[in-house]
Design a protein around this motif. Structure first.
Motif, mmCIF file in Angstrom:
data_model
loop_
_atom_site.group_PDB
_atom_site.id
_atom_site.type_symbol
_atom_site.label_atom_id
_atom_site.label_comp_id
_atom_site.label_asym_id
_atom_site.label_seq_id
_atom_site.Cartn_x
_atom_site.Cartn_y
_atom_site.Cartn_z
ATOM 1 N N MET A 1 2.030 0.258 1.579
ATOM 2 C CA MET A 1 0.777 0.734 2.383
ATOM 3 C C MET A 1 0.952 1.676 1.128
ATOM 4 S SD MET A 1 0.124 0.974 5.090
ATOM 5 C CE MET A 1 -0.207 -0.378 4.798
ATOM 6 N N LEU A 4 -3.485 2.586 1.542
ATOM 7 C CA LEU A 4 -3.708 3.171 2.397
ATOM 8 C C LEU A 4 -3.454 4.228 2.145
ATOM 9 C CD1 LEU A 4 -5.187 3.085 5.025
ATOM 10 C CD2 LEU A 4 -2.914 3.229 6.220
ATOM 11 N N ARG A 5 -2.436 4.909 1.754
ATOM 12 C CA ARG A 5 -2.643 5.952 1.106
ATOM 13 C C ARG A 5 -2.522 6.946 -0.156
ATOM 14 N NH1 ARG A 5 1.666 9.452 2.756
ATOM 15 N NH2 ARG A 5 1.860 11.138 1.106
ATOM 16 N N GLN A 8 -6.454 6.972 1.441
ATOM 17 C CA GLN A 8 -6.365 8.045 2.509
ATOM 18 C C GLN A 8 -6.567 9.583 0.789
ATOM 19 O OE1 GLN A 8 -3.409 7.804 5.047
ATOM 20 N NE2 GLN A 8 -4.097 7.044 6.761
ATOM 21 N N GLY B 67 -2.056 7.252 12.277
ATOM 22 C CA GLY B 67 -2.812 5.725 11.007
ATOM 23 C C GLY B 67 -1.968 6.229 9.785
ATOM 24 N N SER B 68 -1.466 7.619 9.643
ATOM 25 C CA SER B 68 -1.017 8.172 8.331
ATOM 26 C C SER B 68 -0.333 7.958 7.911
ATOM 27 C CB SER B 68 -1.538 9.918 8.779
ATOM 28 O OG SER B 68 -0.337 9.942 7.020
ATOM 29 N N THR B 69 -0.289 7.694 6.515
ATOM 30 C CA THR B 69 0.790 7.031 5.022
ATOM 31 C C THR B 69 1.737 7.904 5.427
ATOM 32 O OG1 THR B 69 -0.378 8.177 3.654
ATOM 33 C CG2 THR B 69 -0.218 5.521 4.658
ATOM 34 N N ASP B 70 1.403 10.088 5.702
ATOM 35 C CA ASP B 70 2.649 10.595 5.741
ATOM 36 C C ASP B 70 3.875 10.084 7.194
ATOM 37 O OD1 ASP B 70 1.273 12.319 3.625
ATOM 38 O OD2 ASP B 70 0.766 14.215 5.228
ATOM 39 N N TRP B 98 -6.645 8.517 11.292
ATOM 40 C CA TRP B 98 -5.542 9.258 10.809
ATOM 41 C C TRP B 98 -6.184 10.460 10.883
ATOM 42 C CZ3 TRP B 98 -6.405 11.333 5.753
ATOM 43 C CH2 TRP B 98 -7.796 10.641 5.104
#
Lengths: 259, 286
Positions: A1, A4-5, A8, B67-70, B98
């Motif tokens: 991930m 993706l992180r 974002q 969809g967040s990576t948090d 997200w």
């Protein structure tokens, strides 16, 4: 991930107006390149936060006018990215922002109008509670009265202003020209009754009694606070009268006794 | 295949509380915006309680940030669960998007890259949410304005595969398909045909705006004709699916929105067999 992180974080950086390489991750098309497409999100971000602040502070907005209020919103959005899930809570740092400003017009009035509108927003959806039954007072034995605790409804806020901010707020909310700023230290009460936020000016004795109750003082402490305003033999009658008003006005959440 | 069919509903908006309570309009259900009722008390919850007594409701959220990576926001989930216990919705939904990262919230529904690692990430999180809530949730397709270079498949393949792996349901927004098809040059029919019918539980309809070459999902206009046409195609393909109109800006009086919903009912009346319609419409059709 990890990918993706990173993507974002770069996207969020773009929304916050920070240097970001997110455009490199986005496809351009002949009719709209990556920056144009990303721009839709960046302008939407700011508009949404502004809408939230405009909803929270309609009279502060009216007082300052579009240009100054917009300046204030820009300063807020630049300084406070949102860390809350609901836009209802986004404006919660406004007092902090205003406290830190020193060259904004009409700051004393602006700070007080902010407090008034924040109190109204709080009262709108503060926790519910059924008002206590007034009949319980007549059934209370005399020895239970002094230690009786009055729990105020969650919507109750008492505001001590230095300026005539309440008359200014009231004029603005009616679409009238606000009065000139003058010193005016009358305390005001904001609370919710029958689902509607209300306000009224407080006489000094009721303000003192409310303060005592808000700070957890029992009925005897409340009577003691009233001694500053009434002869001792009139205090119990005055205190009971206030209590009845607060019950009728749905300002009380509960009356707690040892019994 | 049988899916629960609620009929035709509207998004519950504060402007309409009084009208609904006074007139008890003849619509089948309401969708509430979950976050508007995740409050301690006051008017929103009081109106919800009154309206819930007369109508089925579904809950629709915008802050799950699936969809967040948090990490998933436990406070949010707890609050969502409390509201679901109170409102007893027929189902609840959120978006395939997200909204936050590093605990900073964009308050927007941001798109994702359509690829295998993202599918795996999101399917796992949906399963976590469903386990916590003790029920299946619906995931809704977005309107989007960007395509990531890292995408390796179509949006409908992405949505359908996530729904399959997470064993969740789908809220298909017909307007969002139309908007994204315009913005990303795909055929909206490919989208409809690419989604597993048995997972589609609800349709959204809404209006959009034009901004230069792009369409923007603004929910501030009536549903436009091409979206009605796509809705008709969707009904033909999927059969009866609970349908509602979302309106979030320039909100008209309730009767005007009710009249707009009647267009959906008319389309369903001529598209679906009479026995598929809610009784109040089936009688009219017969």
């Amino acid at each position: 991930m990890e990918q993706l992180r990173a993507m974002q974080q770069a996207f969020m950086g773009h929304l916050l107006g920070r240097p970001s390489d997110i455009a490199a991750a986005i496809q351009s098309t002949p009719e709209a390149d990556a920056p144009t497409r990303l721009g839709i999100y960046a302008s939407g971000y700011r508009l949404r936060l502004k809408e939230a602040l405009e909803t929270d502070y309609p009279q502060l907005h009216a007082y300052l006018g579009d240009m100054l209020f917009d300046q204030l919103m820009d300063a807020y959005i630049d300084r406070y990215p949102s860390h809350v899930f609901s836009l209802r809570d986004y404006g919660r740092h406004m007092p902090e922002l205003l406290d830190g400003l020193d060259d904004f017009p009409a700051l004393p009035m602006v700070r007080e109008l902010e407090r008034i509108e924040r109190a109204f927003n709080h009262s709108f959806d503060a926790a519910d509670s059924a008002p206590p039954d007034p009949a319980m007072l007549s059934q209370l034995p005399p020895e239970a009265w002094p230690g009786m605790q009055l729990r105020l409804h969650a919507s109750v806020v008492v505001l001590h202003n230095r300026w005539n901010s309440f008359p200014v707020w009231r004029a603005l909310s009616r679409g009238e020209t606000p009065p000139e700023p003058v010193e005016d230290t009358a305390p005001w009460l904001i609370w919710r009754k029958a689902l509607v936020s209300r306000y009224r000016a407080l006489e000094a004795p009721e303000a003192a009694a409310l303060h005592t109750a808000l700070n957890g003082g029992d009925f005897s402490a409340l009577c003691e606070a009233l001694l500053a305003f009434h002869p001792a033999d009139e205090v119990p009658r005055e205190a009971v009268s206030l209590l009845q008003t607060w019950i009728t006005e749905e300002m009380l959440a509960d009356i707690v006794t040892d019994r | 295949m049988t899916r629960p069919f609620l009929g035709f509903g509207l998004g519950l908006r504060t402007d309409h509380y009084q009208y609904i309570e006074d007139h008890r309009p003849d619509i089948d259900w309401f969708e509430i915006l979950s976050e508007n009722y995740m409050v301690p008390g006051g008017k929103p919850l009081a109106h919800l309680e009154r309206i819930r007594a007369d109508y089925p409701v579904v809950m629709h959220g915008v802050s799950l940030s699936i969809g967040s990576t948090d990490p998933l926001d436990e406070d949010y989930l707890a609050s969502l669960k409390t509201l679901a216990e109170r409102a007893q919705p027929e189902w609840l939904s959120d978006h395939l998007c997200w909204t936050q990262v590093d605990h900073t919230n964009s308050h927007d529904l941001l798109p994702l890259p359509y690829n295998e690692p993202t599918i795996e990430h999101i399917a796992g999180r949906i399963r976590q949410v469903q386990d916590y809530l003790g029920r299946q949730i619906l995931i809704e397709n977005l309107s989007s304005y960007v395509t990531y270079r890292a995408s390796e498949m179509s949006e409908w393949e992405f949505l359908d595969e996530i729904a399959r792996r997470a064993d969740c349901l789908i809220l298909l927004d017909i307007n969002n398909i139309f908007v994204s098809a315009h913005n990303h040059h795909f055929d909206p029919m490919d989208y409809l045909l690419g989604v597993s019918p048995e997972r589609v539980m609800q349709f959204h309809l809404a209006g959009h705006s034009h901004s230069g070459p792009m369409l923007i999902d603004t929910h501030d206009h009536p549903v436009c004709d091409p979206v009605w046409t796509l809705y008709e195609a969707a009904l033909k393909h999927f059969g009866p699916v609970s349908t509602m109109i979302e309106r979030d800006d320039d909100i008209p009086e309730f009767p005007a929105l009710r009249a707009e919903l009647a267009i959906a009912e008319d389309i369903a009346g001529r598209t679906l067999a009479a026995e598929c319609l809610p009784p109040r419409l089936a009688q009219g059709a017969a």
